[in-house]
Design an enzyme around this catalytic site. Structure first.
Site, short mmCIF file in Angstrom:
data_model
loop_
_atom_site.label_atom_id
_atom_site.label_comp_id
_atom_site.label_asym_id
_atom_site.label_seq_id
_atom_site.Cartn_x
_atom_site.Cartn_y
_atom_site.Cartn_z
N ASP A 36 -11.09 3.09 4.20
CA ASP A 36 -11.55 1.69 4.22
C ASP A 36 -13.06 1.58 4.12
O ASP A 36 -13.59 0.48 3.97
CB ASP A 36 -11.11 1.03 5.54
CG ASP A 36 -10.00 0.02 5.35
OD1 ASP A 36 -9.86 -0.50 4.23
OD2 ASP A 36 -9.28 -0.24 6.33
N LYS B 276 0.84 -1.21 0.00
CA LYS B 276 0.00 0.00 0.00
C LYS B 276 0.87 1.25 0.00
O LYS B 276 0.60 2.21 -0.74
CB LYS B 276 -0.94 -0.01 1.22
CG LYS B 276 -2.06 -1.05 1.10
CD LYS B 276 -2.82 -1.28 2.41
CE LYS B 276 -3.82 -2.42 2.24
NZ LYS B 276 -4.51 -2.79 3.50
N GLN C 220 -4.58 -1.13 9.57
CA GLN C 220 -4.55 -2.49 9.02
C GLN C 220 -5.18 -3.46 10.01
O GLN C 220 -4.87 -3.46 11.20
CB GLN C 220 -3.09 -2.88 8.71
CG GLN C 220 -2.93 -4.24 8.04
CD GLN C 220 -3.50 -4.30 6.63
OE1 GLN C 220 -3.69 -3.28 5.96
NE2 GLN C 220 -3.80 -5.50 6.16
N1 GUN Z 1 -6.86 -6.57 6.27
C1 GUN Z 1 -7.16 -7.33 5.19
N2 GUN Z 1 -7.79 -6.58 4.26
C2 GUN Z 1 -7.90 -5.34 4.75
C3 GUN Z 1 -8.45 -4.11 4.26
O1 GUN Z 1 -9.00 -4.03 3.16
N3 GUN Z 1 -8.36 -3.05 5.09
C4 GUN Z 1 -7.78 -3.13 6.31
N4 GUN Z 1 -7.76 -2.04 7.04
N5 GUN Z 1 -7.25 -4.23 6.79
C5 GUN Z 1 -7.32 -5.33 6.02
#
Ligand code: GUN
Length: 299
Positions: free
Chosen positions: A120, A53, A97
């Site tokens: 998100d 990311k 995350q």
């Molecule tokens: N963990 C796995 N997928 C995601 C996501 O799309 N966003 C976040 N914040 N954590 C994750």
């Protein structure tokens, strides 16, 4: 053999359009989009995702703020970091995350993110806007938004008359996916771990979306001939044929079997995965435009 839905290529075109939008924002208001990602603890898979990311944020021309907090970080420390990012004008998107390591509580943290920076799409304000059919002013969870672009590449934007089955009911994926499909006029069935006769329900799907988290559980004979299959799973399984202690990524769908029956299918890797990151960048640029009082250009 079904048509392969090329998530890498579609994600790359989303990223190209974001780069142009970054330049426009800098030109018009002198602002560089900023994405803050918080990770707590040492989970290697989570660190790999967060690294990807941050790299993509830089490629899009954003400022990437990565906060790596140790296992043992307290609820108050994490909340204080989110609060400081909420008021930092250089930060337009905040992502925590998941999963957070125990005993941290996820929901109070997610709900403390400013909805305008919640890239998100997990804040109740954003989830509520999607649930009530407002797809314009909120932020939508990245993986379902990306899956929707893949579906649109096959079926267009109006899914009237199509039966869609989503397996999985999480807040991060299943629920928003169901809302997006419904909003596009599909007839939606939400299936989950307590659903009976899952194979029969799946066989009625013109669009079958699997987000179960179990390797290759969706078999070829669960797929309606001619269906579109979207595989959201990312599972690591042993691959002794590649050598000792080697593994490989597979989805929730038994790909080879399903590809013989479906008309279109996403591969794993290279299907939904690249779309998630692309839509995170899309949400960040959208948030940056809105926070600077400019209408966000459409994707
Ligand atoms: N963990 C796995 N997928 C995601 C996501 O799309 N966003 C976040 N914040 N954590 C994750």
């Amino acid at each position: 053999m079904a048509t392969l839905i090329d998530g890498k290529a579609i994600a790359a075109s989303v990223i190209e359009s974001i780069k142009t939008k970054t330049q426009r924002l800098e030109r018009e208001v002198g602002v560089t989009p900023g994405l803050a990602v918080i990770i707590v603890g040492n989970d290697p898979a989570s660190h790999a995702y967060v690294g990807a990311k941050s790299r993509m944020a830089k490629e899009c021309g954003f400022t990437s703020f990565q906060h790596t907090l140790p296992e043992g970080t307290t609820q108050a420390e994490l909340a204080a970091l989110v609060a400081s990012l909420n008021t930092n004008p250089a930060v337009h998107g905040i992502l925590v995350q998941l999963p957070l390591p125990a005993p941290l509580q996820t929901d109070p943290i997610i709900q403390s993110i400013l909805p305008e920076k919640d890239v998100d799409g997990l804040h109740v304000v954003n989830a509520g806007k999607l649930a009530t059919g407002d797809l314009e002013t909120g932020l939508i969870s990245c993986t379902p938004a990306g899956a929707m672009l893949l579906i649109r590449s096959i079926h267009g934007s109006d899914l009237s008359g199509h039966n869609a089955v989503v397996i999985g009911r999480s807040n991060l994926f299943g629920k928003p996916m169901g809302q997006l499909l419904l909003n596009a006029n599909a007839t939606v069935t939400m299936a989950h771990s307590r659903t009976r006769n899952l194979p029969t329900i799946c066989r009625a799907a013109d669009i079958l979306i699997a987000a179960v988290g179990r390797a290759e559980i969706v078999k070829g004979d669960w797929v309606k001939p001619g269906a579109t299959v979207i595989d959201v799973g990312i599972n690591r399984i042993d691959a002794p044929e590649r050598g000792e202690r080697k593994n490989r990524l597979v989805g929730d769908v038994a790909f080879a079997e399903a590809a013989n029956v479906a008309a279109a299918i996403t591969p794993v890797p290279g299907g939904v995965g690249p779309m998630t990151i692309a839509m995170l960048m899309e949400n960040t640029i959208t948030a940056a435009y809105r926070l600077n009082g400019i209408a966000a250009p459409s994707p």
